[in-house]
Design a protein around this motif. Structure first.
Motif, PDB file in Angstrom:
ATOM      1  N   UNK A 130       0.847  -1.098   0.083  1.00  0.00           N
ATOM      2  CA  UNK A 130      -0.038   0.013  -0.099  1.00  0.00           C
ATOM      3  C   UNK A 130       0.810   1.208   0.089  1.00  0.00           C
ATOM      4  N   UNK A 131       1.751   1.226   0.779  1.00  0.00           N
ATOM      5  CA  UNK A 131       2.965   2.448   0.890  1.00  0.00           C
ATOM      6  C   UNK A 131       3.412   2.707  -0.304  1.00  0.00           C
ATOM      7  N   UNK A 132       4.091   1.466  -0.912  1.00  0.00           N
ATOM      8  CA  UNK A 132       4.572   1.549  -2.345  1.00  0.00           C
ATOM      9  C   UNK A 132       3.707   2.213  -3.560  1.00  0.00           C
ATOM     10  N   UNK A 145      12.575   2.739  -6.995  1.00  0.00           N
ATOM     11  CA  UNK A 145      12.737   1.287  -6.347  1.00  0.00           C
ATOM     12  C   UNK A 145      12.659   1.280  -4.965  1.00  0.00           C
ATOM     13  N   UNK A 146      13.290   0.155  -4.558  1.00  0.00           N
ATOM     14  CA  UNK A 146      13.073  -0.407  -3.228  1.00  0.00           C
ATOM     15  C   UNK A 146      14.569  -0.577  -2.613  1.00  0.00           C
ATOM     16  N   UNK A 147      14.702  -0.394  -1.192  1.00  0.00           N
ATOM     17  CA  UNK A 147      15.820  -0.591  -0.399  1.00  0.00           C
ATOM     18  C   UNK A 147      15.672  -1.665   0.734  1.00  0.00           C
ATOM     19  N   UNK A 148      16.546  -2.607   1.171  1.00  0.00           N
ATOM     20  CA  UNK A 148      16.325  -3.140   2.222  1.00  0.00           C
ATOM     21  C   UNK A 148      17.828  -3.349   3.075  1.00  0.00           C
ATOM     22  N   UNK A 149      17.705  -3.741   4.507  1.00  0.00           N
ATOM     23  CA  UNK A 149      18.580  -4.051   5.241  1.00  0.00           C
ATOM     24  C   UNK A 149      18.114  -5.453   5.854  1.00  0.00           C
ATOM     25  N   UNK A 150      18.781  -6.778   5.274  1.00  0.00           N
ATOM     26  CA  UNK A 150      18.021  -8.085   5.946  1.00  0.00           C
ATOM     27  C   UNK A 150      18.579  -8.184   7.391  1.00  0.00           C
ATOM     28  N   UNK A 168       9.446  -6.180  -8.417  1.00  0.00           N
ATOM     29  CA  UNK A 168       8.868  -6.794  -9.935  1.00  0.00           C
ATOM     30  C   UNK A 168       7.459  -6.435  -9.738  1.00  0.00           C
ATOM     31  N   UNK A 169       6.796  -6.866  -8.724  1.00  0.00           N
ATOM     32  CA  UNK A 169       5.249  -6.659  -8.885  1.00  0.00           C
ATOM     33  C   UNK A 169       4.779  -5.174  -8.792  1.00  0.00           C
ATOM     34  N   UNK A 170       5.658  -4.191  -8.606  1.00  0.00           N
ATOM     35  CA  UNK A 170       5.347  -2.659  -8.692  1.00  0.00           C
ATOM     36  C   UNK A 170       6.112  -2.259  -9.924  1.00  0.00           C
ATOM     37  N   UNK A 171       6.866  -3.073 -10.552  1.00  0.00           N
ATOM     38  CA  UNK A 171       7.354  -2.495 -11.577  1.00  0.00           C
ATOM     39  C   UNK A 171       8.609  -1.666 -11.583  1.00  0.00           C
ATOM     40  N   UNK A 172       9.421  -1.598 -10.490  1.00  0.00           N
ATOM     41  CA  UNK A 172      10.242  -0.582 -10.108  1.00  0.00           C
ATOM     42  C   UNK A 172      11.600  -1.266 -10.390  1.00  0.00           C
ATOM     43  N   UNK A 173      12.572  -0.415 -11.027  1.00  0.00           N
ATOM     44  CA  UNK A 173      13.845  -0.819 -11.452  1.00  0.00           C
ATOM     45  C   UNK A 173      14.887  -1.048 -10.418  1.00  0.00           C
TER      46      UNK A 173
END
Ligand SMILES: *Cc1c(COP(=O)(O)O)cnc(C)c1O
Length: 207
Positions: A130-132, A145-150, A168-173
């Motif tokens: 929802x936020x994306x 796009x997206x960022x994470x720290x596992x 992928x789902x959100x079509x972000x590169x």
């Protein structure tokens, strides 16, 4: 870095598909300048005030990678080419207001709390989709796009794969994932940006 190239090739990916964000936090301007002169173009800092002291280094590109307070958003918007830690509506508001004032809007990455850890920043998994979508609606293609720290101490690969699937789902590169200790796994999972500090600059200096 050779190891990035090797990891890309063994994952069947083009080395040029992976951007090295050299994380220079705590390291002085001289270290940044030396890396820049050696050909490194993209840098990451987690504190806006510290970043402001070293950048703009003419021609260098800056990513703000750390948790960002809303009262630092305006400075981050003026300074950064990318803000990689967008994780809440209040910060989006502050960035939006600052961007209108400054007449510029950096690229934005939504930081996802990919391991749903209590102490980590990033949008919670249950709220991420929802936020994306809301950020895409608000910022258009500036949402890159997206960022994470596992989580630490466990195999990071499933977490990287999860972030890549979400992108992928959100079509972000852009998928910014992987640090000194785990960037090879991140590249195998499709990282487009790895944020590497200590493996380049050595151990962090006290700050
Ligand atoms: C410090 C930092 C890095 C780099 O960490 P190293 O382990 O030194 O490579 C990457 N991402 C974020 C968000 C950081 O704060």
């Amino acid at each position: 870095m050779r190891r990035i190239e090797g990891a890309a090739l063994s994952a069947g990916r083009a080395p040029a598909a992976v951007t090295l964000v050299a994380v220079s936090k705590t390291h002085p301007l001289e270290a940044v300048r030396a890396a820049f002169e050696a050909g490194q173009a993209v840098f990451g800092e987690n504190r806006v005030q510290e970043a402001a002291q070293k950048f703009p280094l003419a021609g260098a590109r800056l990513h703000i990678i750390g948790g960002l307070q809303t009262n630092k958003a305006a400075q981050a918007v003026r300074l950064a080419d990318s803000i990689d830690s967008l994780d809440r509506a209040a910060l989006a508001d502050a960035i939006d207001i600052a961007a209108q004032k400054a007449g510029r809007l950096p690229a934005l990455l939504v930081q996802v709390n990919i391991g749903d850890e209590d102490q980590k920043s990033g949008v919670a998994l249950a709220e991420a989709d929802g936020f994306i979508r809301a950020m895409r609606a608000r910022f258009g293609t500036h949402l890159a796009g997206l960022m994470c720290i596992p989580p630490e101490g466990v195999d990071p690969l499933p977490y990287f794969q999860r972030l890549a699937a979400m992108a992928d789902v959100h079509g972000l590169d852009v998928r910014s994932m992987g640090m000194s200790g785990d960037f090879e796994a991140a590249i195998a999972a499709g990282a487009t940006h790895v944020r590497v500090g200590s493996a380049i600059f050595g151990a962090r200096l006290a700050s």
